[in-house]
Design a protein around this motif. Sequence first.
Motif, mmCIF file in Angstrom:
data_model
loop_
_atom_site.group_PDB
_atom_site.id
_atom_site.type_symbol
_atom_site.label_atom_id
_atom_site.label_comp_id
_atom_site.label_asym_id
_atom_site.label_seq_id
_atom_site.Cartn_x
_atom_site.Cartn_y
_atom_site.Cartn_z
ATOM 1 N N GLU A 1 41.752 50.462 52.920
ATOM 2 C CA GLU A 1 42.260 51.811 52.690
ATOM 3 C C GLU A 1 41.082 52.744 52.449
ATOM 4 N N THR B 1 35.706 54.478 50.856
ATOM 5 C CA THR B 1 36.949 53.727 50.710
ATOM 6 C C THR B 1 37.757 54.327 49.558
ATOM 7 N N ALA B 2 39.009 53.949 49.488
ATOM 8 C CA ALA B 2 39.804 54.228 48.293
ATOM 9 C C ALA B 2 39.169 53.436 47.149
ATOM 10 N N ASP C 1 40.960 58.912 51.933
ATOM 11 C CA ASP C 1 41.989 59.885 52.326
ATOM 12 C C ASP C 1 43.358 59.250 52.535
ATOM 13 N N GLY C 2 43.476 57.951 52.250
ATOM 14 C CA GLY C 2 44.755 57.246 52.382
ATOM 15 C C GLY C 2 44.965 56.597 53.736
ATOM 16 N N SER C 3 44.111 56.893 54.709
ATOM 17 C CA SER C 3 44.231 56.277 56.031
ATOM 18 C C SER C 3 43.677 54.854 55.981
ATOM 19 N N SER D 1 35.221 53.232 44.679
ATOM 20 C CA SER D 1 35.129 53.782 46.022
ATOM 21 C C SER D 1 33.741 53.442 46.549
ATOM 22 N N ARG E 1 39.620 50.909 45.442
ATOM 23 C CA ARG E 1 40.359 49.653 45.304
ATOM 24 C C ARG E 1 39.504 48.427 45.600
#
Length: 130
Positions: free
Chosen positions: A89, A33-34, A92-94, A58, A36
């Motif tokens: 999220e 994950t991001a 990779d931002g996807s 992450s 976040r």
Amino acid sequence: MTTVRMFVNGQAMSGGDISHALEGARFLGPAKTAPRYRFYSVRDEFPGLHPVEENGRSVPGELYEVEYAQLRERLLPAEPEELELSVIEMADGSGSLAMCMRARALTLPEVSDISEQGGWRAYLAEKGSV
């Protein structure tokens, strides 16, 4: 057939207690994950992600391409009530679907923050549960 991406980070990962619910889904590979999210253990039975504004981490897991029918009929019914389907999220931002902790579940007894352990498998290994 319509499919969605599903990130799993606990018992639905390969070898986990409910991994059978993803049988036949296309494995896209390991993923993170991001940074976040905080990561929690619930009674040391399963983990859950929860989004945060600061001090996020992450979280490692696996990414799958899943048909809606499989998600609806096999995976979601196997998930515990402390979790809910959400959109997260990825590193990779996807985006991806994932099971996240319900906010009200964060204060339940036997819920502990394991964000620093490096994922569910690392946490279980540290506890000697694997």
